[in-house]
Design a protein around this motif. Structure first.
Motif, PDB file in Angstrom:
ATOM      1  N   GLU A   1       0.792  -1.236   0.000  1.00 37.98           N
ATOM      2  CA  GLU A   1       0.000   0.000   0.000  1.00 37.98           C
ATOM      3  C   GLU A   1       0.820   1.278   0.000  1.00 37.98           C
ATOM      4  N   VAL A   2       2.134   1.150   0.076  1.00 38.60           N
ATOM      5  CA  VAL A   2       2.998   2.327   0.063  1.00 38.60           C
ATOM      6  C   VAL A   2       3.890   2.246  -1.173  1.00 38.60           C
ATOM      7  N   GLN A   3       3.906   3.308  -1.972  1.00 40.54           N
ATOM      8  CA  GLN A   3       4.702   3.332  -3.195  1.00 40.54           C
ATOM      9  C   GLN A   3       5.611   4.547  -3.204  1.00 40.54           C
ATOM     10  N   VAL A   4       6.898   4.313  -3.395  1.00 45.69           N
ATOM     11  CA  VAL A   4       7.857   5.400  -3.572  1.00 45.69           C
ATOM     12  C   VAL A   4       7.920   5.727  -5.060  1.00 45.69           C
ATOM     13  N   LEU A   5       7.740   7.005  -5.405  1.00 46.35           N
ATOM     14  CA  LEU A   5       7.779   7.449  -6.799  1.00 46.35           C
ATOM     15  C   LEU A   5       8.877   8.492  -6.955  1.00 46.35           C
ATOM     16  N   CYS A   6       9.805   8.226  -7.863  1.00 45.86           N
ATOM     17  CA  CYS A   6      10.986   9.066  -8.017  1.00 45.86           C
ATOM     18  C   CYS A   6      10.951   9.840  -9.333  1.00 45.86           C
ATOM     19  N   PRO A   7      11.510  11.038  -9.352  1.00 48.32           N
ATOM     20  CA  PRO A   7      11.602  11.770 -10.616  1.00 48.32           C
ATOM     21  C   PRO A   7      12.453  11.063 -11.664  1.00 48.32           C
ATOM     22  N   MET A   8      13.443  10.260 -11.214  1.00 44.87           N
ATOM     23  CA  MET A   8      14.314   9.601 -12.175  1.00 44.87           C
ATOM     24  C   MET A   8      14.847   8.289 -11.605  1.00 44.87           C
ATOM     25  N   ASN A   9      15.445   7.476 -12.467  1.00 47.32           N
ATOM     26  CA  ASN A   9      16.005   6.189 -12.062  1.00 47.32           C
ATOM     27  C   ASN A   9      17.368   6.331 -11.407  1.00 47.32           C
ATOM     28  N   ARG A  10      18.186   7.232 -11.925  1.00 42.81           N
ATOM     29  CA  ARG A  10      19.582   7.317 -11.526  1.00 42.81           C
ATOM     30  C   ARG A  10      19.744   8.108 -10.228  1.00 42.81           C
ATOM     31  N   GLY A  11      20.926   7.935  -9.632  1.00 42.67           N
ATOM     32  CA  GLY A  11      21.282   8.709  -8.455  1.00 42.67           C
ATOM     33  C   GLY A  11      20.981   7.992  -7.157  1.00 42.67           C
ATOM     34  N   GLY A  12      21.533   8.527  -6.074  1.00 45.59           N
ATOM     35  CA  GLY A  12      21.351   7.907  -4.771  1.00 45.59           C
ATOM     36  C   GLY A  12      19.923   7.950  -4.270  1.00 45.59           C
ATOM     37  N   VAL A  13      19.117   8.894  -4.793  1.00 45.38           N
ATOM     38  CA  VAL A  13      17.711   8.966  -4.421  1.00 45.38           C
ATOM     39  C   VAL A  13      16.864   8.691  -5.666  1.00 45.38           C
ATOM     40  N   GLY A  14      17.405   7.876  -6.557  1.00 42.61           N
ATOM     41  CA  GLY A  14      16.663   7.434  -7.727  1.00 42.61           C
ATOM     42  C   GLY A  14      15.994   6.100  -7.477  1.00 42.61           C
ATOM     43  N   ALA A  15      15.145   5.695  -8.386  1.00 44.59           N
ATOM     44  CA  ALA A  15      14.352   4.476  -8.188  1.00 44.59           C
ATOM     45  C   ALA A  15      15.232   3.237  -8.066  1.00 44.59           C
ATOM     46  N   ARG A  16      16.284   3.146  -8.881  1.00 41.94           N
ATOM     47  CA  ARG A  16      17.107   1.941  -8.853  1.00 41.94           C
ATOM     48  C   ARG A  16      17.791   1.767  -7.498  1.00 41.94           C
ATOM     49  N   SER A  17      18.445   2.812  -7.016  1.00 38.15           N
ATOM     50  CA  SER A  17      19.147   2.727  -5.740  1.00 38.15           C
ATOM     51  C   SER A  17      18.180   2.493  -4.579  1.00 38.15           C
TER      52      SER A  17
END
Length: 307
Positions: free
Chosen positions: A120-136
């Motif tokens: 029920e909780v989803q993190v949505l990121c502006p981009m994939n890359r970076g330390g606060v990106g979706a991949r990391s």
């Protein structure tokens, strides 16, 4: 979307009526074209804009702040006096942002709102890359929410284990699973070389060699979230996301949350996103074609009347 519209519209009888409901202020479609924007911009059809926030909706800070963002105004980031559905958690650097996101997903939201951290909780990121990106963030969130045991498989840079939240990243018409669909790993069978994933109650089997179309989905990009809603959404907004900080991206992310939205990051980054209305221009002939069609119809109608 352009091809889909042409395919659908061509099947309708001439006397059919069509009502289109949409929001051109969100991110444009993943595929080519900008059908809704072109239809509205052409003035070929009547358009009604819903702009008023009614009293019942005004109680929701999600709705109020979404409207503020869309109008080019800063959202209200002040701590609410009581319970709310919209919060801002400041974080001055990427390390602090990651730490606060992990705490929010793992325990704080569950304790305060009773929401399941995985489903029920989803993190949505502006981009994939970076330390606060979706991949990391997927690596970090997977480690705290569903650490893999012995029953796991590592393929294409990811680890998959029972209980993992995953996303399909390509259309598979044979399996009837499509880009952006979210599922949950049920089992990893090393002897058979297969992973079973449940999508909306339906079990789909993947060979280990097919796992390149799956990625962990504890965090995803805002682009991938288009057309979806989640009970709770956490959005990191940092200046390191500068290339993607745009008003329509932030607006789209905020409007994905149904019960709770939490922005984590820097006020400066949010201000950049709110002010930035630039974006890659999409070249389309639909607007021009619609205008021509209206002009031709207007020229024909007087002649028909005289006949």
């Amino acid at each position: 979307m352009s091809c889909s519209c042409r395919r659908y519209y061509g099947r309708w009888p001439d006397q059919a009526a069509l009502l289109v409901v949409g929001d051109i202020d969100q991110l444009p479609s993943v595929g080519p074209g900008q059908v809704l924007a072109d239809v509205i911009g052409s003035a070929a059809v009547p358009v009604v804009r819903l702009t008023e926030v009614f009293r019942q909706a005004a109680a929701s800070r999600i709705i109020v702040n979404a409207h503020r963002i869309n109008q080019g105004l800063m959202p209200d980031l002040a701590p609410p006096a009581g319970d709310s559905d919209f919060y801002f958690v400041p974080a001055d650097d990427p390390e602090a942002a990651v730490s606060r996101i992990l705490a929010l997903v793992k325990s704080r939201i569950h304790k305060r709102f009773g929401l399941d951290p995985i489903r029920e909780v989803q993190v949505l990121c502006p981009m994939n890359r970076g330390g606060v990106g979706a991949r990391s963030l997927n690596v970090e969130l997977q480690a705290v929410l569903n650490p893999a045991g012995e029953r796991k498989v590592e393929r294409f840079g990811w680890t998959f284990a029972p209980g993992d939240k995953v996303m399909q990243i390509d259309n598979d018409y044979d399996k009837e699973v499509f880009n952006g669909d979210i599922g949950y790993v049920g089992d990893v069978d090393s002897e058979a070389g297969e992973v079973s994933v449940t999508f909306d109650g339906r079990v789909v089997t993947y060979g280990f060699g097919e796992l390149d179309v799956l990625v962990p989905a504890y965090a995803a990009t805002i682009h991938k979230s288009q057309g979806s809603e989640y009970p709770a959404v956490i959005i990191p907004v940092m200046t390191q996301h500068y290339p993607m900080l745009q008003r329509n991206l932030l607006y789209t992310g905020v409007t994905r949350g149904k019960r709770l939205v939490v922005l984590v990051g820097q006020k400066k980054a949010i201000a950049i996103a709110v002010r930035n209305v630039s974006g890659r221009r999409r070249w389309s002939k639909l607007d021009e074609w619609l205008r021509r069609g209206v002009a031709r119809a207007s020229a024909i109608m007087p002649a028909v009347g005289r006949a």
